[in-house]
Design a protein around this motif. Sequence first.
Motif, PDB file in Angstrom:
ATOM      1  N   ALA A   1     -31.432  84.227 -46.189  1.00  0.00           N
ATOM      2  CA  ALA A   1     -32.243  84.708 -45.153  1.00  0.00           C
ATOM      3  C   ALA A   1     -31.978  83.751 -43.955  1.00  0.00           C
ATOM      4  CB  ALA A   1     -34.327  84.861 -45.246  1.00  0.00           C
ATOM      5  N   ALA A   2     -32.985  82.157 -44.444  1.00  0.00           N
ATOM      6  CA  ALA A   2     -32.122  80.995 -43.499  1.00  0.00           C
ATOM      7  C   ALA A   2     -31.059  80.975 -42.203  1.00  0.00           C
ATOM      8  CB  ALA A   2     -32.990  79.889 -44.135  1.00  0.00           C
ATOM      9  N   TRP A   3     -30.036  80.514 -43.232  1.00  0.00           N
ATOM     10  CA  TRP A   3     -28.819  81.689 -42.698  1.00  0.00           C
ATOM     11  C   TRP A   3     -28.743  82.277 -41.823  1.00  0.00           C
ATOM     12  CZ3 TRP A   3     -25.282  77.366 -41.588  1.00  0.00           C
ATOM     13  CH2 TRP A   3     -25.099  76.134 -42.664  1.00  0.00           C
ATOM     14  N   ARG A   4     -29.064  83.307 -42.056  1.00  0.00           N
ATOM     15  CA  ARG A   4     -29.658  84.899 -40.812  1.00  0.00           C
ATOM     16  C   ARG A   4     -29.855  84.685 -39.728  1.00  0.00           C
ATOM     17  NH1 ARG A   4     -30.523  88.108 -44.313  1.00  0.00           N
ATOM     18  NH2 ARG A   4     -32.266  88.023 -44.134  1.00  0.00           N
ATOM     19  N   ASN A   5     -31.517  84.558 -40.034  1.00  0.00           N
ATOM     20  CA  ASN A   5     -32.224  84.111 -38.790  1.00  0.00           C
ATOM     21  C   ASN A   5     -31.943  82.385 -37.777  1.00  0.00           C
ATOM     22  OD1 ASN A   5     -34.193  85.952 -40.051  1.00  0.00           O
ATOM     23  ND2 ASN A   5     -34.872  84.310 -41.424  1.00  0.00           N
ATOM     24  N   THR A   6     -31.317  81.776 -38.401  1.00  0.00           N
ATOM     25  CA  THR A   6     -30.526  80.558 -37.755  1.00  0.00           C
ATOM     26  C   THR A   6     -29.367  81.192 -36.569  1.00  0.00           C
ATOM     27  OG1 THR A   6     -31.225  79.224 -39.574  1.00  0.00           O
ATOM     28  CG2 THR A   6     -29.514  78.467 -38.123  1.00  0.00           C
ATOM     29  N   LEU A   7     -28.772  81.606 -37.431  1.00  0.00           N
ATOM     30  CA  LEU A   7     -27.670  82.736 -37.267  1.00  0.00           C
ATOM     31  C   LEU A   7     -27.925  83.880 -35.782  1.00  0.00           C
ATOM     32  CD1 LEU A   7     -24.790  82.903 -39.375  1.00  0.00           C
ATOM     33  CD2 LEU A   7     -25.112  81.155 -38.121  1.00  0.00           C
ATOM     34  N   THR A   8     -28.662  84.735 -36.246  1.00  0.00           N
ATOM     35  CA  THR A   8     -29.622  85.700 -35.002  1.00  0.00           C
ATOM     36  C   THR A   8     -30.576  84.640 -34.064  1.00  0.00           C
ATOM     37  OG1 THR A   8     -29.955  87.053 -36.934  1.00  0.00           O
ATOM     38  CG2 THR A   8     -30.934  87.459 -34.343  1.00  0.00           C
ATOM     39  N   PHE A   9     -30.858  83.549 -33.527  1.00  0.00           N
ATOM     40  CA  PHE A   9     -31.780  82.928 -33.145  1.00  0.00           C
ATOM     41  C   PHE A   9     -30.434  82.115 -32.202  1.00  0.00           C
ATOM     42  CE2 PHE A   9     -33.222  79.162 -31.097  1.00  0.00           C
ATOM     43  CZ  PHE A   9     -34.666  79.262 -31.180  1.00  0.00           C
ATOM     44  N   THR A  10     -29.402  81.791 -32.453  1.00  0.00           N
ATOM     45  CA  THR A  10     -28.330  80.696 -32.019  1.00  0.00           C
ATOM     46  C   THR A  10     -27.645  82.084 -30.703  1.00  0.00           C
ATOM     47  OG1 THR A  10     -28.043  79.872 -33.690  1.00  0.00           O
ATOM     48  CG2 THR A  10     -26.105  80.152 -32.240  1.00  0.00           C
ATOM     49  N   LEU A  11     -27.509  83.628 -31.478  1.00  0.00           N
ATOM     50  CA  LEU A  11     -27.287  84.845 -30.865  1.00  0.00           C
ATOM     51  C   LEU A  11     -27.944  84.754 -29.087  1.00  0.00           C
ATOM     52  CD1 LEU A  11     -24.921  86.181 -30.212  1.00  0.00           C
ATOM     53  CD2 LEU A  11     -26.239  87.753 -31.804  1.00  0.00           C
ATOM     54  N   LEU A  12     -29.542  85.017 -29.431  1.00  0.00           N
ATOM     55  CA  LEU A  12     -29.834  85.605 -28.968  1.00  0.00           C
ATOM     56  C   LEU A  12     -30.236  84.132 -27.936  1.00  0.00           C
ATOM     57  CD1 LEU A  12     -32.977  87.649 -31.407  1.00  0.00           C
ATOM     58  CD2 LEU A  12     -31.652  88.278 -29.531  1.00  0.00           C
ATOM     59  N   ALA A  13     -30.167  83.050 -28.307  1.00  0.00           N
ATOM     60  CA  ALA A  13     -30.364  81.861 -27.256  1.00  0.00           C
ATOM     61  C   ALA A  13     -28.895  81.784 -26.383  1.00  0.00           C
ATOM     62  CB  ALA A  13     -30.409  80.705 -28.344  1.00  0.00           C
ATOM     63  N   LEU A  14     -28.140  81.959 -27.193  1.00  0.00           N
ATOM     64  CA  LEU A  14     -26.611  81.912 -26.101  1.00  0.00           C
ATOM     65  C   LEU A  14     -27.653  83.816 -25.241  1.00  0.00           C
ATOM     66  CD1 LEU A  14     -23.791  81.346 -27.941  1.00  0.00           C
ATOM     67  CD2 LEU A  14     -25.310  79.750 -26.221  1.00  0.00           C
ATOM     68  N   LEU A  15     -27.781  84.752 -25.393  1.00  0.00           N
ATOM     69  CA  LEU A  15     -27.717  85.899 -24.922  1.00  0.00           C
ATOM     70  C   LEU A  15     -28.462  85.749 -23.327  1.00  0.00           C
ATOM     71  CD1 LEU A  15     -27.500  88.376 -27.066  1.00  0.00           C
ATOM     72  CD2 LEU A  15     -25.741  87.863 -25.965  1.00  0.00           C
ATOM     73  N   ILE A  16     -30.124  84.833 -24.307  1.00  0.00           N
ATOM     74  CA  ILE A  16     -31.337  85.084 -23.204  1.00  0.00           C
ATOM     75  C   ILE A  16     -31.469  83.859 -22.257  1.00  0.00           C
ATOM     76  CG2 ILE A  16     -33.674  84.644 -22.811  1.00  0.00           C
ATOM     77  CD1 ILE A  16     -34.318  86.462 -25.648  1.00  0.00           C
ATOM     78  N   GLY A  17     -30.803  82.832 -23.451  1.00  0.00           N
ATOM     79  CA  GLY A  17     -30.974  80.663 -22.158  1.00  0.00           C
ATOM     80  C   GLY A  17     -29.386  80.517 -21.900  1.00  0.00           C
ATOM     81  N   PHE A  18     -28.781  80.921 -21.735  1.00  0.00           N
ATOM     82  CA  PHE A  18     -27.471  80.350 -21.174  1.00  0.00           C
ATOM     83  C   PHE A  18     -27.319  80.582 -20.245  1.00  0.00           C
ATOM     84  CE2 PHE A  18     -22.995  79.304 -20.870  1.00  0.00           C
ATOM     85  CZ  PHE A  18     -22.573  78.046 -21.227  1.00  0.00           C
ATOM     86  N   ALA A  19     -27.132  82.229 -19.397  1.00  0.00           N
ATOM     87  CA  ALA A  19     -27.128  82.065 -18.202  1.00  0.00           C
ATOM     88  C   ALA A  19     -28.039  81.654 -17.214  1.00  0.00           C
ATOM     89  CB  ALA A  19     -26.728  83.489 -18.028  1.00  0.00           C
ATOM     90  N   ILE A  20     -29.148  81.699 -17.604  1.00  0.00           N
ATOM     91  CA  ILE A  20     -30.527  81.416 -17.373  1.00  0.00           C
ATOM     92  C   ILE A  20     -30.486  80.313 -16.185  1.00  0.00           C
ATOM     93  CG2 ILE A  20     -32.859  80.672 -16.527  1.00  0.00           C
ATOM     94  CD1 ILE A  20     -33.192  83.827 -19.195  1.00  0.00           C
ATOM     95  N   PRO A  21     -30.229  79.406 -17.296  1.00  0.00           N
ATOM     96  CA  PRO A  21     -30.033  78.242 -16.630  1.00  0.00           C
ATOM     97  C   PRO A  21     -29.140  78.201 -15.388  1.00  0.00           C
ATOM     98  CG  PRO A  21     -30.348  77.333 -18.433  1.00  0.00           C
ATOM     99  CD  PRO A  21     -30.204  79.176 -18.203  1.00  0.00           C
ATOM    100  N   PHE A  22     -27.705  78.295 -15.304  1.00  0.00           N
ATOM    101  CA  PHE A  22     -27.123  78.654 -14.251  1.00  0.00           C
ATOM    102  C   PHE A  22     -27.470  78.926 -12.879  1.00  0.00           C
ATOM    103  CE2 PHE A  22     -22.594  80.074 -12.558  1.00  0.00           C
ATOM    104  CZ  PHE A  22     -22.635  78.556 -12.701  1.00  0.00           C
ATOM    105  N   VAL A  23     -27.971  80.387 -13.194  1.00  0.00           N
ATOM    106  CA  VAL A  23     -28.109  81.252 -12.193  1.00  0.00           C
ATOM    107  C   VAL A  23     -29.464  80.489 -11.454  1.00  0.00           C
ATOM    108  CG1 VAL A  23     -29.829  82.983 -11.220  1.00  0.00           C
ATOM    109  CG2 VAL A  23     -28.014  83.303 -13.516  1.00  0.00           C
ATOM    110  N   LEU A  24     -30.805  79.602 -11.911  1.00  0.00           N
ATOM    111  CA  LEU A  24     -31.434  79.138 -11.771  1.00  0.00           C
ATOM    112  C   LEU A  24     -30.701  77.673 -10.598  1.00  0.00           C
ATOM    113  CD1 LEU A  24     -34.308  78.405 -13.776  1.00  0.00           C
ATOM    114  CD2 LEU A  24     -34.146  79.693 -11.936  1.00  0.00           C
ATOM    115  N   ALA A  25     -29.873  76.547 -10.857  1.00  0.00           N
ATOM    116  CA  ALA A  25     -28.933  76.154 -10.581  1.00  0.00           C
ATOM    117  C   ALA A  25     -28.411  76.479  -9.628  1.00  0.00           C
ATOM    118  CB  ALA A  25     -27.924  74.992 -11.052  1.00  0.00           C
ATOM    119  N   LEU A  26     -27.778  77.974  -9.542  1.00  0.00           N
ATOM    120  CA  LEU A  26     -26.989  78.123  -8.542  1.00  0.00           C
ATOM    121  C   LEU A  26     -28.547  78.089  -6.613  1.00  0.00           C
ATOM    122  CD1 LEU A  26     -25.078  81.180  -9.806  1.00  0.00           C
ATOM    123  CD2 LEU A  26     -24.599  78.920  -8.185  1.00  0.00           C
TER     124      LEU A  26
END
Length: 317
Positions: free
Chosen positions: A93-118
């Motif tokens: 469960a811990a590894w599943r939650n961690t991997l899901t958190f990482t995937l969601l963080a990439l989907l949600i939190g990776f593009a937003i900083p780049f767009v704000l910087a633009l």
Amino acid sequence: MTRTAARRTAPAIAVRPVPAPPPVGGRGRRRLRDQLQAYGFLLGGLVCFALFSWYPAIRAVVIAFQKYTPGSPPEWVGTANFTRVLHDPEFAAAWRNTLTFTLLALLIGFAIPFVLALVLNELRHARAFFRVVVYLPVMIPPVVSALLWKWFYDPGAGLANEALRSLHLPTSDWSNGADTALVSLVIVATWANLGGTVLIYLAALQSIPGELYEAAELDGANLLQRVRHVTIPQTRFVILMLMLLQIIATMQVFTEPFVITGGGPENATVTVLYLIYKYAFLYNDFGGACALSVLLLVLLGAFSAGYLRLTRSEGDT
């Protein structure tokens, strides 16, 4: 005037003496002294790394193969700690939650900083003010930020549900719901770490030569085409490195689950680092905690090596 008289009346040219080069021995001693001074300045940093980074890491690897309890002598148990950890029901469960958190963080939190910087890079007025506003969450201590969001997510009088009620929209359980808790933590982590990433992107954008954008505009490229064919290729190295750093950081998420949800509800937000904390300070099992730490270290090390090799090979081709 005869040639002899002209030679006599010609002004004499002063010849400056050429200084003799310094002795080789003195130059070598000066270079050695400079090197010793540089290594002396580095010594403090090396000592800090050795005491607070390298020694704990080596010590954790050793304890991972021991039955270790504070106040009693350690006992070597081989791979028993790893076997016990791997058979723990919370491990998967811990590894599943961690991997899901990482995937969601990439989907949600990776593009937003780049767009704000633009967007910040295109501003002509109040640019410094908006930089401070974007970077402000980074200056808030992580625990304080998590406590603020815990109140914000409160299902009763929290600001999030109050805003939804004012708009006549259905409310949510946010961090108290098993289906929404992990996404809520991703939003918190994205907000808290947004500012530093935006400033790094902004520095990379400002280093792009303006002639490239002018040439693209002359060729009739619109905004999206300029971003695709000029901005992204010119900032490719920064994007790849920040993606690697974000994956490593999100795989080690701890503060948000610990402060906001406590690993719940129903272990929906138990991450690997939170499980390590439980082994060490709730179960008093430091051997199991170190075994989990070694597994996480090996995984992140292997992933980082493969990632850097893959991106380097792509850049060479």
